[in-house]
Design a protein around this motif. Structure first.
Motif, mmCIF file in Angstrom:
data_model
loop_
_atom_site.group_PDB
_atom_site.id
_atom_site.type_symbol
_atom_site.label_atom_id
_atom_site.label_comp_id
_atom_site.label_asym_id
_atom_site.label_seq_id
_atom_site.Cartn_x
_atom_site.Cartn_y
_atom_site.Cartn_z
ATOM 1 N N MET A 100 0.852 -1.179 0.000
ATOM 2 C CA MET A 100 0.000 0.000 0.000
ATOM 3 C C MET A 100 0.891 1.234 0.000
ATOM 4 O O MET A 100 1.771 1.376 0.846
ATOM 5 N N ILE A 101 0.672 2.117 -0.976
ATOM 6 C CA ILE A 101 1.405 3.383 -1.039
ATOM 7 C C ILE A 101 0.728 4.398 -0.122
ATOM 8 O O ILE A 101 1.374 5.213 0.508
ATOM 9 N N GLY A 102 -0.594 4.305 -0.053
ATOM 10 C CA GLY A 102 -1.345 5.216 0.796
ATOM 11 C C GLY A 102 -2.814 5.198 0.436
ATOM 12 O O GLY A 102 -3.292 4.286 -0.235
ATOM 13 N N GLU A 103 -3.502 6.207 0.898
ATOM 14 C CA GLU A 103 -4.926 6.323 0.581
ATOM 15 C C GLU A 103 -5.283 7.785 0.495
ATOM 16 O O GLU A 103 -4.544 8.655 0.953
ATOM 17 N N ARG A 104 -6.417 8.041 -0.145
ATOM 18 C CA ARG A 104 -6.850 9.422 -0.290
ATOM 19 C C ARG A 104 -8.367 9.488 -0.378
ATOM 20 O O ARG A 104 -9.038 8.494 -0.669
#
Length: 143
Positions: A109-113
């Motif tokens: 997972m790189i991240g979330e937005r």
């Protein structure tokens, strides 16, 4: 000790995606607008820890694909300088879409937005109103 209990809980999750989704729905504790939203939020919570081994991450992503409304929302999503694939879902009662950004090469997972899907006053739809990047590294020791 808290990390160890989270890690142990992750390790007990089913590897079968259908069983994993069924487990997430069965253990819902509220706080989200729907069971589908809750399942996606809980998957992102687990991925954000960086503690899920590759087989569990794979099961979580496959389970995510089984949640109604989840789709690839952007093939090339950039977050914190990293490019990944955005998997998103919009709850019908909300004016935004929750997206999880994944590195397709590593499965991390790189991240979330959170992306607006309806204008809010002067803020146009399509605007990213919240983002979180995730990085995981291996260290020789912990404090």
């Amino acid at each position: 000790a808290g990390g160890a209990s989270i890690d142990a809980a992750i390790l007990t999750l089913p590897l079968d995606p259908a069983a994993l989704v069924k487990y997430l729905y069965a253990t819902r504790q509220g706080g989200s607008a729907s069971a589908d939203e809750d399942a996606m939020v809980r998957i992102s919570d687990i991925l954000r820890t960086g503690l899920a081994p590759a087989d569990k991450r794979a099961a979580l992503f496959r389970a995510l694909a089984l949640i109604p409304g989840v789709e690839i929302t952007k093939e090339q999503a950039t977050l914190n300088g990293q490019v990944g694939v955005a998997l998103g879902r919009q709850e019908s009662s909300r004016d935004f879409r929750h997206e999880i950004i994944v590195d397709p090469k590593t499965g991390n997972m790189i991240g979330e937005r959170i992306v607006l899907t309806k204008s809010r006053g002067e803020i146009p739809d399509g605007t990213i109103i919240e983002s979180t990047s995730v990085s995981v590294s291996v260290v020789d020791s912990a404090p």
